[in-house]
Design a protein around this motif. Sequence first.
Motif, PDB file in Angstrom:
ATOM      1  N   VAL A 249     102.411  32.767 -32.769  1.00  0.00           N
ATOM      2  CA  VAL A 249     101.616  32.272 -33.887  1.00  0.00           C
ATOM      3  C   VAL A 249     101.146  33.453 -34.733  1.00  0.00           C
ATOM      4  N   TYR A 250     101.419  33.386 -36.034  1.00  0.00           N
ATOM      5  CA  TYR A 250     100.980  34.414 -36.968  1.00  0.00           C
ATOM      6  C   TYR A 250     100.077  33.756 -38.010  1.00  0.00           C
ATOM      7  N   VAL A 251      98.889  34.317 -38.198  1.00  0.00           N
ATOM      8  CA  VAL A 251      97.913  33.747 -39.119  1.00  0.00           C
ATOM      9  C   VAL A 251      97.489  34.819 -40.123  1.00  0.00           C
ATOM     10  N   TYR A 252      97.504  34.450 -41.417  1.00  0.00           N
ATOM     11  CA  TYR A 252      97.084  35.364 -42.472  1.00  0.00           C
ATOM     12  C   TYR A 252      96.040  34.659 -43.346  1.00  0.00           C
ATOM     13  N   ARG A 253      94.919  35.349 -43.606  1.00  0.00           N
ATOM     14  CA  ARG A 253      93.856  34.819 -44.459  1.00  0.00           C
ATOM     15  C   ARG A 253      93.664  35.756 -45.643  1.00  0.00           C
ATOM     16  N   LEU A 260      93.704  32.452 -34.704  1.00  0.00           N
ATOM     17  CA  LEU A 260      92.960  31.248 -34.355  1.00  0.00           C
ATOM     18  C   LEU A 260      91.847  31.624 -33.380  1.00  0.00           C
ATOM     19  N   ASN A 261      90.750  30.838 -33.396  1.00  0.00           N
ATOM     20  CA  ASN A 261      89.720  31.086 -32.383  1.00  0.00           C
ATOM     21  C   ASN A 261      90.137  30.441 -31.065  1.00  0.00           C
ATOM     22  N   TYR A 262      89.303  30.546 -30.060  1.00  0.00           N
ATOM     23  CA  TYR A 262      89.677  30.064 -28.726  1.00  0.00           C
ATOM     24  C   TYR A 262      89.894  28.560 -28.689  1.00  0.00           C
ATOM     25  N   GLU A 263      89.399  27.846 -29.698  1.00  0.00           N
ATOM     26  CA  GLU A 263      89.608  26.394 -29.765  1.00  0.00           C
ATOM     27  C   GLU A 263      90.812  26.028 -30.626  1.00  0.00           C
ATOM     28  N   GLY A 264      91.542  27.027 -31.096  1.00  0.00           N
ATOM     29  CA  GLY A 264      92.683  26.766 -31.968  1.00  0.00           C
ATOM     30  C   GLY A 264      92.256  26.388 -33.371  1.00  0.00           C
ATOM     31  N   LYS A 265      91.105  26.891 -33.831  1.00  0.00           N
ATOM     32  CA  LYS A 265      90.564  26.509 -35.137  1.00  0.00           C
ATOM     33  C   LYS A 265      90.504  27.689 -36.085  1.00  0.00           C
ATOM     34  N   LEU A 266      90.527  27.344 -37.380  1.00  0.00           N
ATOM     35  CA  LEU A 266      90.253  28.288 -38.462  1.00  0.00           C
ATOM     36  C   LEU A 266      89.020  27.771 -39.186  1.00  0.00           C
ATOM     37  N   THR A 267      88.004  28.594 -39.282  1.00  0.00           N
ATOM     38  CA  THR A 267      86.714  28.102 -39.807  1.00  0.00           C
ATOM     39  C   THR A 267      86.268  28.793 -41.086  1.00  0.00           C
ATOM     40  N   GLU A 268      86.810  29.959 -41.380  1.00  0.00           N
ATOM     41  CA  GLU A 268      86.380  30.694 -42.568  1.00  0.00           C
ATOM     42  C   GLU A 268      87.060  30.150 -43.821  1.00  0.00           C
ATOM     43  N   SER A 269      86.366  30.144 -44.938  1.00  0.00           N
ATOM     44  CA  SER A 269      86.954  29.727 -46.210  1.00  0.00           C
ATOM     45  C   SER A 269      87.973  30.767 -46.667  1.00  0.00           C
ATOM     46  N   GLY A 270      89.017  30.316 -47.347  1.00  0.00           N
ATOM     47  CA  GLY A 270      90.032  31.233 -47.859  1.00  0.00           C
ATOM     48  C   GLY A 270      91.405  30.595 -47.924  1.00  0.00           C
ATOM     49  N   ARG A 271      92.372  31.391 -48.388  1.00  0.00           N
ATOM     50  CA  ARG A 271      93.765  30.935 -48.489  1.00  0.00           C
ATOM     51  C   ARG A 271      94.515  31.367 -47.232  1.00  0.00           C
TER      52      ARG A 271
END
Length: 326
Positions: A249-253, A260-271
């Motif tokens: 898994v690759y995540v870019y903000r 991702l956090n430990y719950e598999g979530k993205l919480t910060e605002s952004g693209r």
Amino acid sequence: MKKYIITTTAFIISVIAMGVPVCATEDVLPDYDKGYDVYSYSGEIDIFTGLPIGLGLDGEVEETYKISDGSNYSATSDMYSYPVGEGTFNCSVADGMIVTGSVNMSLTECSNIDVYLDGKKFDYFPETVSETGSYSVIHWTDNSSVQVMTFKIVNKVTGTLSQFVLPSGFAFKDVLKDGVNYPTGLNTVDLIEEGDYSIGYVCIDNMKEYVLEITVDHTPPAVEFIGVDENDKAKGPVTVTGIEDTDRVYVYRDGEETHLNYEGKLTESGRYRVVVTDIAGNTVEKNFTILIYLNVKSIVFLAILLVGIIALGIALYVSRKRLRVR
């Protein structure tokens, strides 16, 4: 005159002897006991080493074959040698082959060679490669560059192949899909259907056989992005589900790598740009935007800011009241 005739005759006999192969017998063969039976061998021997023709000093038979792709195959080293400039590039696979294991390479002197993986050049000459991808070998001079050969390394479970193409000078032997004979083209195997494939083929020039055993999987990762609407917008946290342990898994903000956090979530605002790749190389990519919203951090920050503003107002009020009393 008689002396001249004798000398001439001796010379002619010696010349003829040099051109006639010597047959080995147990009396003339040295006892190396490597690569042949010293007591039963009968054939040509090297007049300098006393060994059978084609037998090295270590007793190994040195067999070489001219291959259709322009290389020479050595049975002793099990390598294909490609002429490059005044030297050679040697490889454990032939041009156009697809394998699932590591590949060995070597160079002789005067060989200007660059090796590329998926278009990216190695900073050094790799003697062994095992990373999956497409490899190309380039011979360069001051004025030009020429592709010497290519090959691919794939996972045993792969979705990166839709077709297998025979290397030049090879022929199919046995091709199976899920244990059953599978039809082929003249030099291709269709790999669109998922399943277990065993592709047996042989080099016509040296009769060396190869088998490519792979499991074809074209199904992309079954991931979902909960919280993203049809316009790729989210008004709150986004949860990514369906990720397997073997997935990458690759995540870019906003262009910066994150996770991702430990719950598999993205919480910060952004693209965001999220890429999920499974073990077979199948990929799912999702681009979306998390809009500014009030989360716990935001509420806490606003509460602290509000308390600070109230405290500042009280402080100013008290300060002014003291000044009036004086």
